[in-house]
Design a protein around this motif. Structure first.
Motif, PDB file in Angstrom:
ATOM      1  N   THR A  32       0.838  -1.200   0.000  1.00  0.00           N
ATOM      2  CA  THR A  32       0.000   0.000   0.000  1.00  0.00           C
ATOM      3  C   THR A  32       0.872   1.249   0.000  1.00  0.00           C
ATOM      4  OG1 THR A  32      -0.182  -0.044   2.406  1.00  0.00           O
ATOM      5  CG2 THR A  32      -1.896  -1.186   1.156  1.00  0.00           C
ATOM      6  N   LYS A  33       0.467   2.195  -0.838  1.00  0.00           N
ATOM      7  CA  LYS A  33       1.200   3.448  -0.979  1.00  0.00           C
ATOM      8  C   LYS A  33       0.208   4.600  -0.894  1.00  0.00           C
ATOM      9  CE  LYS A  33       4.357   3.744  -4.015  1.00  0.00           C
ATOM     10  NZ  LYS A  33       5.051   3.873  -5.288  1.00  0.00           N
ATOM     11  N   PRO A  34       0.702   5.781  -0.619  1.00  0.00           N
ATOM     12  CA  PRO A  34      -0.196   6.938  -0.566  1.00  0.00           C
ATOM     13  C   PRO A  34      -0.948   7.131  -1.884  1.00  0.00           C
ATOM     14  CG  PRO A  34       1.954   7.488   0.349  1.00  0.00           C
ATOM     15  CD  PRO A  34       2.085   6.125  -0.275  1.00  0.00           C
ATOM     16  N   GLN A  35      -2.105   7.750  -1.788  1.00  0.00           N
ATOM     17  CA  GLN A  35      -2.959   8.078  -2.926  1.00  0.00           C
ATOM     18  C   GLN A  35      -3.389   6.828  -3.707  1.00  0.00           C
ATOM     19  OE1 GLN A  35      -0.749  11.046  -5.074  1.00  0.00           O
ATOM     20  NE2 GLN A  35      -1.012  12.574  -3.453  1.00  0.00           N
ATOM     21  N   ASN A  36      -3.481   5.712  -2.986  1.00  0.00           N
ATOM     22  CA  ASN A  36      -3.965   4.454  -3.579  1.00  0.00           C
ATOM     23  C   ASN A  36      -3.160   4.020  -4.802  1.00  0.00           C
ATOM     24  OD1 ASN A  36      -5.669   2.285  -3.262  1.00  0.00           O
ATOM     25  ND2 ASN A  36      -7.216   3.103  -4.651  1.00  0.00           N
ATOM     26  N   ARG A  37      -1.860   4.249  -4.767  1.00  0.00           N
ATOM     27  CA  ARG A  37      -0.954   3.835  -5.857  1.00  0.00           C
ATOM     28  C   ARG A  37      -0.301   2.518  -5.469  1.00  0.00           C
ATOM     29  NH1 ARG A  37       1.497   7.698  -9.367  1.00  0.00           N
ATOM     30  NH2 ARG A  37       3.426   6.652  -8.814  1.00  0.00           N
ATOM     31  N   ASN A  38      -1.122   1.532  -5.181  1.00  0.00           N
ATOM     32  CA  ASN A  38      -0.657   0.252  -4.659  1.00  0.00           C
ATOM     33  C   ASN A  38       0.044  -0.596  -5.714  1.00  0.00           C
ATOM     34  OD1 ASN A  38      -1.906   1.132  -2.355  1.00  0.00           O
ATOM     35  ND2 ASN A  38      -3.737  -0.092  -2.664  1.00  0.00           N
ATOM     36  N   VAL A  39       0.843  -1.534  -5.227  1.00  0.00           N
ATOM     37  CA  VAL A  39       1.607  -2.442  -6.071  1.00  0.00           C
ATOM     38  C   VAL A  39       1.393  -3.856  -5.542  1.00  0.00           C
ATOM     39  CG1 VAL A  39       3.942  -3.080  -6.787  1.00  0.00           C
ATOM     40  CG2 VAL A  39       3.357  -0.673  -6.487  1.00  0.00           C
ATOM     41  N   VAL A  40       1.348  -4.843  -6.431  1.00  0.00           N
ATOM     42  CA  VAL A  40       1.225  -6.244  -6.018  1.00  0.00           C
ATOM     43  C   VAL A  40       2.557  -6.939  -6.238  1.00  0.00           C
ATOM     44  CG1 VAL A  40       0.061  -8.440  -6.445  1.00  0.00           C
ATOM     45  CG2 VAL A  40      -1.224  -6.299  -6.561  1.00  0.00           C
ATOM     46  N   LEU A  41       2.982  -7.667  -5.228  1.00  0.00           N
ATOM     47  CA  LEU A  41       4.227  -8.431  -5.282  1.00  0.00           C
ATOM     48  C   LEU A  41       3.873  -9.907  -5.388  1.00  0.00           C
ATOM     49  CD1 LEU A  41       7.375  -8.416  -4.890  1.00  0.00           C
ATOM     50  CD2 LEU A  41       6.913  -8.672  -2.448  1.00  0.00           C
ATOM     51  N   MET A  42       4.444 -10.583  -6.399  1.00  0.00           N
ATOM     52  CA  MET A  42       4.232 -12.027  -6.568  1.00  0.00           C
ATOM     53  C   MET A  42       5.531 -12.650  -7.054  1.00  0.00           C
ATOM     54  SD  MET A  42       2.103 -12.360 -10.153  1.00  0.00           S
ATOM     55  CE  MET A  42       0.883 -11.129  -9.813  1.00  0.00           C
ATOM     56  N   SER A  43       5.618 -13.968  -6.971  1.00  0.00           N
ATOM     57  CA  SER A  43       6.828 -14.653  -7.416  1.00  0.00           C
ATOM     58  C   SER A  43       6.946 -14.596  -8.940  1.00  0.00           C
ATOM     59  CB  SER A  43       6.809 -16.110  -6.966  1.00  0.00           C
ATOM     60  OG  SER A  43       5.829 -16.833  -7.689  1.00  0.00           O
ATOM     61  N   GLU A  44       8.153 -14.795  -9.409  1.00  0.00           N
ATOM     62  CA  GLU A  44       8.370 -14.830 -10.854  1.00  0.00           C
ATOM     63  C   GLU A  44       7.604 -15.996 -11.476  1.00  0.00           C
ATOM     64  OE1 GLU A  44      12.034 -14.768 -14.073  1.00  0.00           O
ATOM     65  OE2 GLU A  44      12.448 -15.428 -12.031  1.00  0.00           O
ATOM     66  N   LYS A  45       7.566 -17.129 -10.787  1.00  0.00           N
ATOM     67  CA  LYS A  45       6.826 -18.297 -11.284  1.00  0.00           C
ATOM     68  C   LYS A  45       5.347 -17.959 -11.473  1.00  0.00           C
ATOM     69  CE  LYS A  45       5.283 -21.947  -8.850  1.00  0.00           C
ATOM     70  NZ  LYS A  45       5.303 -22.960  -7.827  1.00  0.00           N
ATOM     71  N   GLU A  46       4.768 -17.283 -10.495  1.00  0.00           N
ATOM     72  CA  GLU A  46       3.367 -16.880 -10.587  1.00  0.00           C
ATOM     73  C   GLU A  46       3.164 -15.864 -11.708  1.00  0.00           C
ATOM     74  OE1 GLU A  46      -0.713 -16.708  -9.197  1.00  0.00           O
ATOM     75  OE2 GLU A  46       0.901 -18.115  -8.813  1.00  0.00           O
ATOM     76  N   PHE A  47       4.064 -14.914 -11.826  1.00  0.00           N
ATOM     77  CA  PHE A  47       3.985 -13.903 -12.880  1.00  0.00           C
ATOM     78  C   PHE A  47       4.033 -14.551 -14.263  1.00  0.00           C
ATOM     79  CE2 PHE A  47       6.255 -10.820 -15.653  1.00  0.00           C
ATOM     80  CZ  PHE A  47       5.271  -9.851 -15.731  1.00  0.00           C
ATOM     81  N   TRP A  50       0.716 -16.150 -15.048  1.00  0.00           N
ATOM     82  CA  TRP A  50      -0.281 -15.152 -15.446  1.00  0.00           C
ATOM     83  C   TRP A  50      -0.045 -14.713 -16.894  1.00  0.00           C
ATOM     84  CZ3 TRP A  50      -3.750 -11.855 -12.367  1.00  0.00           C
ATOM     85  CH2 TRP A  50      -4.018 -12.383 -11.113  1.00  0.00           C
ATOM     86  N   LYS A  51       1.203 -14.478 -17.260  1.00  0.00           N
ATOM     87  CA  LYS A  51       1.507 -14.056 -18.630  1.00  0.00           C
ATOM     88  C   LYS A  51       1.076 -15.126 -19.629  1.00  0.00           C
ATOM     89  CE  LYS A  51       5.843 -13.132 -18.769  1.00  0.00           C
ATOM     90  NZ  LYS A  51       7.231 -12.708 -18.969  1.00  0.00           N
ATOM     91  N   GLU A  52       1.369 -16.379 -19.309  1.00  0.00           N
ATOM     92  CA  GLU A  52       0.991 -17.476 -20.202  1.00  0.00           C
ATOM     93  C   GLU A  52      -0.525 -17.557 -20.361  1.00  0.00           C
ATOM     94  OE1 GLU A  52       1.592 -20.889 -22.687  1.00  0.00           O
ATOM     95  OE2 GLU A  52       2.964 -19.328 -22.002  1.00  0.00           O
TER      96      GLU A  52
END
Length: 93
Positions: A32-47, A50-52
């Motif tokens: 969570t970051k100010p002004q709702n500029r959130n980021v999601v962290l996931m493993s490279e395997k999961e990423f 998702w791409k596939e």
């Protein structure tokens, strides 16, 4: 697999543990970051997964072919190939 939310300050303090948990337990972390500029962290395997998935579902033609394949499996219209049969078929193309 769990999804948790942590502040950017918490990430700075515990980056190693949080990233280890992401990889070891397939966790997702919302940073969570100010002004709702959130980021999601996931493993490279999961990423990569998702791409596939996005690639496979990215065109109407692919979606139709996948739906047809799923239908064939559900109806029992499948054939198991031996390694030799697969190798022969793949070399014919």
């Amino acid at each position: 697999m769990a999804t948790t939310a942590v502040s950017i300050s918490e990430i700075r303090k515990n980056l190693k543990k949080i990233t280890d948990d992401v990889v070891d337990y397939d966790d997702h972390v919302i940073i969570t970051k100010p002004q709702n500029r959130n980021v999601v962290l996931m493993s490279e395997k999961e990423f990569d997964s998702w791409k596939e998935t996005l690639y496979l579902l990215g065109t109407e033609a692919n979606r139709k072919e996948l739906d047809e394949s799923i239908k064939q499996v559900k109806e029992g219209h499948i054939k198991t190939l031996s390694k030799e049969e697969w190798d022969k078929m793949s070399h014919e193309n």
